[in-house]
Design an enzyme around this catalytic site. Structure first.
Site, mmCIF file in Angstrom:
data_model
loop_
_atom_site.group_PDB
_atom_site.id
_atom_site.type_symbol
_atom_site.label_atom_id
_atom_site.label_comp_id
_atom_site.label_asym_id
_atom_site.label_seq_id
_atom_site.Cartn_x
_atom_site.Cartn_y
_atom_site.Cartn_z
ATOM 1 N N GLU A 1 27.436 45.509 47.337
ATOM 2 C CA GLU A 1 28.073 46.386 46.349
ATOM 3 C C GLU A 1 28.644 45.577 45.183
ATOM 4 O O GLU A 1 28.489 45.937 44.019
ATOM 5 C CB GLU A 1 29.221 47.185 46.985
ATOM 6 C CG GLU A 1 28.782 48.112 48.103
ATOM 7 C CD GLU A 1 28.879 47.471 49.488
ATOM 8 O OE1 GLU A 1 28.452 46.306 49.671
ATOM 9 O OE2 GLU A 1 29.378 48.162 50.394
ATOM 10 N N CYS B 1 29.361 40.826 49.203
ATOM 11 C CA CYS B 1 28.691 42.064 49.625
ATOM 12 C C CYS B 1 27.723 42.559 48.551
ATOM 13 O O CYS B 1 27.884 42.281 47.358
ATOM 14 C CB CYS B 1 29.713 43.158 49.883
ATOM 15 S SG CYS B 1 30.939 42.784 51.136
ATOM 16 N N GLU C 1 25.049 35.899 51.586
ATOM 17 C CA GLU C 1 25.903 35.127 52.490
ATOM 18 C C GLU C 1 25.865 33.652 52.124
ATOM 19 O O GLU C 1 24.984 33.190 51.391
ATOM 20 C CB GLU C 1 25.441 35.322 53.936
ATOM 21 C CG GLU C 1 25.626 36.747 54.414
ATOM 22 C CD GLU C 1 25.164 36.956 55.845
ATOM 23 O OE1 GLU C 1 24.468 36.084 56.411
ATOM 24 O OE2 GLU C 1 25.515 38.009 56.400
ATOM 25 N N CYS D 1 35.256 45.676 48.559
ATOM 26 C CA CYS D 1 34.370 46.368 47.619
ATOM 27 C C CYS D 1 35.026 47.649 47.101
ATOM 28 O O CYS D 1 34.889 47.990 45.929
ATOM 29 C CB CYS D 1 33.034 46.680 48.274
ATOM 30 S SG CYS D 1 32.027 45.205 48.540
HETATM 31 ZN ZN LIG Z 1 32.058 44.764 50.739
#
Ligand SMILES: [Zn+2]
Length: 135
Positions: free
Chosen positions: A58, A56, A47, A92
């Protein structure tokens, strides 16, 4: 993909979550992507105080792999906080589509227990694929 490999990948996703940087949401996520060459790249969500700069888990895992020259994947495991099944967000999913539709997304809980899986194709039934631009 066999049960043992899924368990290995989920364990790597848990490890990836340990380095998540999530001081704002406290929503700790981990991911681990298995390449067709047998390598595993793990990541956690990162973040940023400027929320739009957040990435994210992923995508962290996938981008780590791609930056090392890997573009063909067998599977990605994703774990989130708690015990409920979690699947990747739409951004993602789109990044996954970039690298094919027939690889597996394995979902687990925060301890890496298997909760389910499906292919990228199943997660994105009407994909916007590279062929749209490349023909
Ligand atoms: Zn994501």
């Amino acid at each position: 993909m066999n049960k043992e490999m899924k368990a290995t990948l989920l364990k790597a996703a848990v490890e990836g979550s340990k380095n998540a940087h999530c001081p704002y949401s406290k929503y700790r996520v981990g991911a681990a992507v298995l390449t067709k060459t047998g390598k595993i790249y793990q990541g956690g969500n990162i973040e940023n105080v400027s929320y739009g700069a957040t990435v994210c888990a992923e995508r962290v895992a996938i981008w780590k792999a791609v930056s090392e020259g890997e573009k063909e994947f067998e599977a990605i495991a994703v774990i989130g906080p708690g015990t409920s099944e979690g699947y990747p967000c739409a951004q993602c999913r789109q990044v996954m589509v970039e690298f094919g539709l027939d690889w597996l997304v394995v979902s687990g809980d925060q301890d890496g227990n298997y909760l389910g899986d499906m292919t990228v194709r199943e997660l994105v039934p009407f994909p916007f694929t590279p062929s749209a631009l490349l023909g």
